[in-house]
Write a protein that holds these residues in place. Structure first.
Motif, short mmCIF file in Angstrom:
data_model
loop_
_atom_site.label_atom_id
_atom_site.label_comp_id
_atom_site.label_asym_id
_atom_site.label_seq_id
_atom_site.Cartn_x
_atom_site.Cartn_y
_atom_site.Cartn_z
N ASN A 60 0.96 -1.12 -0.05
CA ASN A 60 -0.04 0.11 0.28
C ASN A 60 0.85 1.26 0.04
N GLY A 61 2.25 1.11 0.34
CA GLY A 61 2.75 2.89 0.52
C GLY A 61 3.83 2.84 -0.54
N ALA A 62 4.51 3.83 0.13
CA ALA A 62 5.19 4.49 -1.10
C ALA A 62 6.67 3.29 -1.61
N ILE A 63 6.98 1.94 -1.53
CA ILE A 63 7.67 1.13 -1.62
C ILE A 63 6.60 1.23 -2.66
N ILE A 67 9.28 0.28 -6.13
CA ILE A 67 9.35 -0.24 -7.14
C ILE A 67 8.84 -0.64 -8.58
N LYS A 68 7.67 -0.55 -8.82
CA LYS A 68 6.68 -0.39 -10.19
C LYS A 68 7.92 0.61 -10.69
N GLY A 69 8.16 2.10 -10.04
CA GLY A 69 9.67 2.47 -11.08
C GLY A 69 10.38 2.18 -11.48
N GLU A 70 11.05 1.08 -10.33
CA GLU A 70 11.98 0.41 -10.43
C GLU A 70 12.09 -0.41 -11.69
N ILE A 71 11.03 -1.20 -11.61
CA ILE A 71 10.85 -2.21 -12.75
C ILE A 71 10.91 -1.52 -14.17
N GLU A 72 9.68 -0.94 -14.19
CA GLU A 72 9.97 0.01 -15.39
C GLU A 72 10.88 0.15 -16.07
N ARG A 73 11.65 0.86 -14.80
CA ARG A 73 13.01 1.55 -15.59
C ARG A 73 14.40 0.08 -16.33
#
Length: 110
Positions: A60-63, A67-73
């Motif tokens: 639910n939080g900022a992590i 994680i979504k951003g890192e996976i996309e990158r």
């Protein structure tokens, strides 16, 4: 017995000293055991609390967003990499030159 008062007092005080030393040793062993047990309990409690907090943050939080951003990158980097171009070329060459057995999508030829 020919024991003077001073000899009796010395013997009794020695006996008390030995008893106190034995009791102190037993108490020290019990304290070490208790400390180790307390340390294990504290580690277990910290791991449980940390795991539940990380799980909550991932769900639910900022992590979760991080994680979504890192996976996309990382996915974009991999797709745009030279290594991916070489993989695609090898697959196309394998299919083009009549070696369909070599065209396994899940194998990683490195």
């Amino acid at each position: 017995m020919d024991m003077s008062y001073a000899d009796l007092a010395a013997t009794l005080l020695s006996a008390v000293g030995v008893i106190v030393a034995i009791f102190g040793g037993i108490l020290a062993i019990a304290a070490l055991w208790g400390f180790n047990q307390l340390k294990r309990d504290a580690i277990t409690a910290a791991e449980t609390a940390g795991s539940s907090e990380v799980r909550e943050q991932i769900e639910n939080g900022a992590i979760r967003e991080y994680i979504k951003g890192e996976i996309e990158r990382l996915t974009v980097e991999e797709v745009n990499s030279e290594r991916m171009d070489q993989r695609i070329k090898r697959r196309v060459d394998a299919v083009t030159f009549g070696r369909p057995d070599d065209d396994r999508l899940l194998e990683d030829e490195e």
